[in-house]
Design a protein around this motif. Sequence first.
Motif, PDB file in Angstrom:
ATOM      1  N   LEU A 118       0.823  -1.215   0.000  1.00 40.77           N
ATOM      2  CA  LEU A 118       0.000   0.000   0.000  1.00 40.77           C
ATOM      3  C   LEU A 118       0.858   1.266   0.000  1.00 40.77           C
ATOM      4  CD1 LEU A 118      -2.858   1.099   0.091  1.00 40.77           C
ATOM      5  CD2 LEU A 118      -2.743   1.043   2.574  1.00 40.77           C
ATOM      6  N   GLY A 119       1.883   1.269   0.841  1.00 45.97           N
ATOM      7  CA  GLY A 119       2.740   2.441   0.942  1.00 45.97           C
ATOM      8  C   GLY A 119       3.518   2.685  -0.340  1.00 45.97           C
ATOM      9  N   GLN A 120       4.003   1.616  -0.948  1.00 42.78           N
ATOM     10  CA  GLN A 120       4.735   1.745  -2.205  1.00 42.78           C
ATOM     11  C   GLN A 120       3.822   2.248  -3.304  1.00 42.78           C
ATOM     12  OE1 GLN A 120       5.951  -2.345  -2.447  1.00 42.78           O
ATOM     13  NE2 GLN A 120       7.970  -1.935  -1.572  1.00 42.78           N
ATOM     14  N   ARG A 121       2.612   1.703  -3.341  1.00 39.80           N
ATOM     15  CA  ARG A 121       1.648   2.088  -4.364  1.00 39.80           C
ATOM     16  C   ARG A 121       1.291   3.564  -4.226  1.00 39.80           C
ATOM     17  NH1 ARG A 121      -4.068   1.520  -3.482  1.00 39.80           N
ATOM     18  NH2 ARG A 121      -3.779   3.751  -3.672  1.00 39.80           N
ATOM     19  N   MET A 122       1.111   3.985  -2.969  1.00 46.63           N
ATOM     20  CA  MET A 122       0.764   5.375  -2.725  1.00 46.63           C
ATOM     21  C   MET A 122       1.857   6.303  -3.232  1.00 46.63           C
ATOM     22  SD  MET A 122      -1.431   7.426  -1.600  1.00 46.63           S
ATOM     23  CE  MET A 122      -2.524   6.432  -0.608  1.00 46.63           C
ATOM     24  N   ARG A 123       3.108   5.940  -2.974  1.00 48.05           N
ATOM     25  CA  ARG A 123       4.209   6.765  -3.459  1.00 48.05           C
ATOM     26  C   ARG A 123       4.232   6.764  -4.984  1.00 48.05           C
ATOM     27  NH1 ARG A 123       9.066   4.233  -1.145  1.00 48.05           N
ATOM     28  NH2 ARG A 123       7.803   2.679  -0.096  1.00 48.05           N
ATOM     29  N   GLY A 124       3.954   5.594  -5.559  1.00 46.50           N
ATOM     30  CA  GLY A 124       3.875   5.504  -7.018  1.00 46.50           C
ATOM     31  C   GLY A 124       2.776   6.396  -7.571  1.00 46.50           C
ATOM     32  N   ASP A 125       1.644   6.439  -6.877  1.00 49.00           N
ATOM     33  CA  ASP A 125       0.510   7.257  -7.298  1.00 49.00           C
ATOM     34  C   ASP A 125       0.836   8.742  -7.219  1.00 49.00           C
ATOM     35  OD1 ASP A 125      -2.080   6.443  -8.243  1.00 49.00           O
ATOM     36  OD2 ASP A 125      -2.168   5.109  -6.509  1.00 49.00           O
ATOM     37  N   ILE A 126       1.523   9.118  -6.143  1.00 50.45           N
ATOM     38  CA  ILE A 126       1.875  10.537  -5.977  1.00 50.45           C
ATOM     39  C   ILE A 126       2.812  10.965  -7.101  1.00 50.45           C
ATOM     40  CG2 ILE A 126       3.085  12.187  -4.505  1.00 50.45           C
ATOM     41  CD1 ILE A 126       1.945  10.680  -2.101  1.00 50.45           C
ATOM     42  N   ALA A 127       3.782  10.123  -7.416  1.00 45.84           N
ATOM     43  CA  ALA A 127       4.697  10.441  -8.516  1.00 45.84           C
ATOM     44  C   ALA A 127       3.908  10.593  -9.818  1.00 45.84           C
ATOM     45  CB  ALA A 127       5.755   9.353  -8.659  1.00 45.84           C
ATOM     46  N   ALA A 128       2.959   9.676 -10.051  1.00 50.71           N
ATOM     47  CA  ALA A 128       2.176   9.716 -11.293  1.00 50.71           C
ATOM     48  C   ALA A 128       1.394  11.014 -11.409  1.00 50.71           C
ATOM     49  CB  ALA A 128       1.222   8.521 -11.342  1.00 50.71           C
ATOM     50  N   ALA A 129       0.929  11.525 -10.273  1.00 46.85           N
ATOM     51  CA  ALA A 129       0.112  12.736 -10.295  1.00 46.85           C
ATOM     52  C   ALA A 129       0.953  13.986 -10.528  1.00 46.85           C
ATOM     53  CB  ALA A 129      -0.659  12.866  -8.986  1.00 46.85           C
ATOM     54  N   LEU A 130       2.280  13.850 -10.444  1.00 46.98           N
ATOM     55  CA  LEU A 130       3.137  15.043 -10.509  1.00 46.98           C
ATOM     56  C   LEU A 130       4.008  15.119 -11.750  1.00 46.98           C
ATOM     57  CD1 LEU A 130       4.161  15.142  -6.769  1.00 46.98           C
ATOM     58  CD2 LEU A 130       2.682  16.753  -7.968  1.00 46.98           C
ATOM     59  N   LEU A 131       3.959  14.090 -12.595  1.00 44.17           N
ATOM     60  CA  LEU A 131       4.847  14.054 -13.760  1.00 44.17           C
ATOM     61  C   LEU A 131       4.581  15.197 -14.726  1.00 44.17           C
ATOM     62  CD1 LEU A 131       4.884  10.236 -14.553  1.00 44.17           C
ATOM     63  CD2 LEU A 131       6.716  11.585 -13.531  1.00 44.17           C
ATOM     64  N   HIS A 132       3.340  15.640 -14.790  1.00 44.10           N
ATOM     65  CA  HIS A 132       2.996  16.677 -15.768  1.00 44.10           C
ATOM     66  C   HIS A 132       2.991  18.083 -15.158  1.00 44.10           C
ATOM     67  CE1 HIS A 132      -0.733  15.388 -13.867  1.00 44.10           C
ATOM     68  NE2 HIS A 132      -1.289  16.521 -14.214  1.00 44.10           N
ATOM     69  N   ASP A 133       3.726  18.255 -14.058  1.00 44.84           N
ATOM     70  CA  ASP A 133       3.843  19.568 -13.417  1.00 44.84           C
ATOM     71  C   ASP A 133       2.503  20.231 -13.150  1.00 44.84           C
ATOM     72  OD1 ASP A 133       6.650  19.856 -13.184  1.00 44.84           O
ATOM     73  OD2 ASP A 133       6.781  20.207 -15.337  1.00 44.84           O
ATOM     74  N   PRO A 134       1.617  19.584 -12.407  1.00 44.07           N
ATOM     75  CA  PRO A 134       0.311  20.198 -12.163  1.00 44.07           C
ATOM     76  C   PRO A 134       0.453  21.444 -11.288  1.00 44.07           C
ATOM     77  CG  PRO A 134       0.578  18.279 -10.754  1.00 44.07           C
ATOM     78  CD  PRO A 134       1.764  18.305 -11.671  1.00 44.07           C
ATOM     79  N   GLU A 135      -0.468  22.386 -11.498  1.00 47.00           N
ATOM     80  CA  GLU A 135      -0.431  23.597 -10.680  1.00 47.00           C
ATOM     81  C   GLU A 135      -1.154  23.359  -9.356  1.00 47.00           C
ATOM     82  OE1 GLU A 135      -1.654  26.997 -13.323  1.00 47.00           O
ATOM     83  OE2 GLU A 135      -1.436  25.351 -14.746  1.00 47.00           O
ATOM     84  N   VAL A 136      -2.142  22.455  -9.404  1.00 49.50           N
ATOM     85  CA  VAL A 136      -2.898  22.126  -8.194  1.00 49.50           C
ATOM     86  C   VAL A 136      -2.817  20.622  -7.971  1.00 49.50           C
ATOM     87  CG1 VAL A 136      -5.141  22.231  -7.054  1.00 49.50           C
ATOM     88  CG2 VAL A 136      -4.538  23.958  -8.739  1.00 49.50           C
ATOM     89  N   LEU A 137      -2.585  20.240  -6.736  1.00 47.94           N
ATOM     90  CA  LEU A 137      -2.562  18.819  -6.408  1.00 47.94           C
ATOM     91  C   LEU A 137      -3.640  18.536  -5.362  1.00 47.94           C
ATOM     92  CD1 LEU A 137      -1.087  16.047  -6.606  1.00 47.94           C
ATOM     93  CD2 LEU A 137       0.397  16.825  -4.755  1.00 47.94           C
ATOM     94  N   TYR A 138      -4.559  17.614  -5.691  1.00 47.46           N
ATOM     95  CA  TYR A 138      -5.566  17.198  -4.718  1.00 47.46           C
ATOM     96  C   TYR A 138      -5.128  15.869  -4.135  1.00 47.46           C
ATOM     97  CZ  TYR A 138      -8.630  20.381  -7.307  1.00 47.46           C
ATOM     98  OH  TYR A 138      -9.188  21.462  -7.923  1.00 47.46           O
ATOM     99  N   LEU A 139      -5.151  15.781  -2.822  1.00 43.83           N
ATOM    100  CA  LEU A 139      -4.788  14.519  -2.185  1.00 43.83           C
ATOM    101  C   LEU A 139      -5.954  14.099  -1.314  1.00 43.83           C
ATOM    102  CD1 LEU A 139      -1.325  15.837  -1.101  1.00 43.83           C
ATOM    103  CD2 LEU A 139      -1.593  13.914  -2.650  1.00 43.83           C
ATOM    104  N   ASP A 140      -6.563  12.966  -1.653  1.00 40.00           N
ATOM    105  CA  ASP A 140      -7.691  12.486  -0.870  1.00 40.00           C
ATOM    106  C   ASP A 140      -7.190  11.360   0.024  1.00 40.00           C
ATOM    107  OD1 ASP A 140     -10.216  12.151   0.087  1.00 40.00           O
ATOM    108  OD2 ASP A 140     -11.060  11.296  -1.738  1.00 40.00           O
TER     109      ASP A 140
END
Lengths: 271, 312
Positions: free
Chosen positions: B149-171
């Motif tokens: 779970l922890g590894q997947r979560m880190r993987g997910d966070i990286a995936a959400a940031l690859l495209h340099d988003p201006e806003v990040l939502y974390l649920d």
Amino acid sequence: MADLAAGARGYGLIVAMWVRTTMAYRMSFAMTALGNLLMTAADFATIAIMFSHTDVLGGFTFAEVALLYGTTSTSLGLADLLLGNLDRIGGRIRDGTMDTLLVRPVPVFAQIAADRFALRRIGRVLQGLIVLVWSLTALEGVAWTPVSVLLVPVMVLSGAAIFGAVFACGAAFQFWATDAAEVQNSFTYGGNTLTQYPPTIFTKELVRGVTFVVPLAFVNWLPALHILGRDDPLGLPGWVDFASPLVAAACCALAGLAWRTGLRGYRSTGS
Amino acid sequence: MIEVEDLRKVFAVRRRAGRLRRTRHEVRAVGGISFSVPRGEMVGYIGPNGAGKSTTIKMLTGILTPSSGRLRVAGIDPARERTRLARRIGVVFGQRTTLWWDLPLLDSYRLMRRMYRIPDDRYHANLARCTELLDLGDLLEVPVRQLSLGQRMRGDIAAALLHDPEVLYLDEPTIGLDVLSKAKVREFLRELNADRGTTVLLTTHDLSDIEQLCKRVMVIDHGRLMYDGDLDGLHAVGESERMLVIDLERELPPIDVAGCRTVKVEGPRQWLAFPAGASAAPLVAEVAERWPLVDLSVREPDIEDVIARMYA
């Protein structure tokens, strides 16, 4: 239009990735595709066995039935290959992963259709094409004209579009009833079984219902009857034999509308 | 960066009443909230289950269409231009992965790169940075379904940031994570916010997430914004208390120290409640000096408690 282009691009990207993944295990892919081909071939074998007892069925010869079978099987195979995964949408809605698709910059339809793209389903397309090509060589007494030759690919592609539209409608329906996959299967796979046989062996009411309710008859019956130089059992005017592309376009438009409505509904209720 | 004005979401729920009759009920999930988040701010968005947190996030990402109200994220109306907005925001759902379950992490990233049309240099820089800071080096070739779970979560966070988003939502980004993974994720988010100025909106059940990351907290309950301000203010409003749990050498009568009250005694163990805004250090010093102290721990008030007190 921009949506369509974005969808096609996204679809291509996702499919390419799954094909690459599949091709990492070439042997396994070859085996499953072959298995797929053989499974559907067994299907055709039942028809062949029937014809070992009789020369004609509903006034149709084996080669003529093979033409019907080959076209519809190729059409369904194509639709199944390209859009067959759309029925996963029910599961996606139930487990909540639908939301993750909605936050990506690619239309949801393309993402679901391309998800887990199963190249092995090309087996059914191949089987359909083999039967189709064989039937074309085996047909006797058909007066081939440029129009009827052109009608063969038109028939196959229109049929694929109609089956695809039915898949899409079924998927759209799952926005409302999340267990609708079965209802849709009875239309597509049931319709497939129906169109493999000549229309004359079924009752007139059934044929009429199929022609108008689910326009699967346009998949191959009407154009095939034209190629074979026969009259259709309903006595419809001659031009309907060529209406398949129009019917296909209408079906796709309807499916697009159903999909949009379904997605809009989902986005207003979230369940 | 985020502007919300009188945002409402009403669901129509049909319930069976009798054999054929169905009655329509309206359920108000979000009932008119307004707030704005400037660029570069990191905001905690908290509230009990069913308060309307997820519904708000879903409207902010364009998943749900609001019933009424005005909504702008990076100048875009999320419901109308969902796919355009998607390129400018990153979303992490703690409970569900946005990665492709059967594919190695790196394949998911490669697909995202093309989907989001991320320029080569940005992609490589972001991937290298996430790989290093989130410790993904050994995981890139592993299919997502095999990750913890922890590894997947880190993987997910990286995936959400690859495209340099201006806003990040974390649920719920730290839900179910062990202490080490939690610390890693928090550290990463803090640096992201400081270095890149990414605006972050974070929903959580874990008050320590907020304490370590956010200066500003918004509390939602029953679809209404109940509090919007800093964390100290929330404690003051909620009169919440932290709990000092002490183990003494032997059973003793309840301890009496100024600035706290003893709420429970169980053998040699005692529970002392003190205001959440106060420091634990002088209290600990005094207890240690006057009583035979063996061990101690400090428990943070949880969100549910704080909110329950706020509106009790």
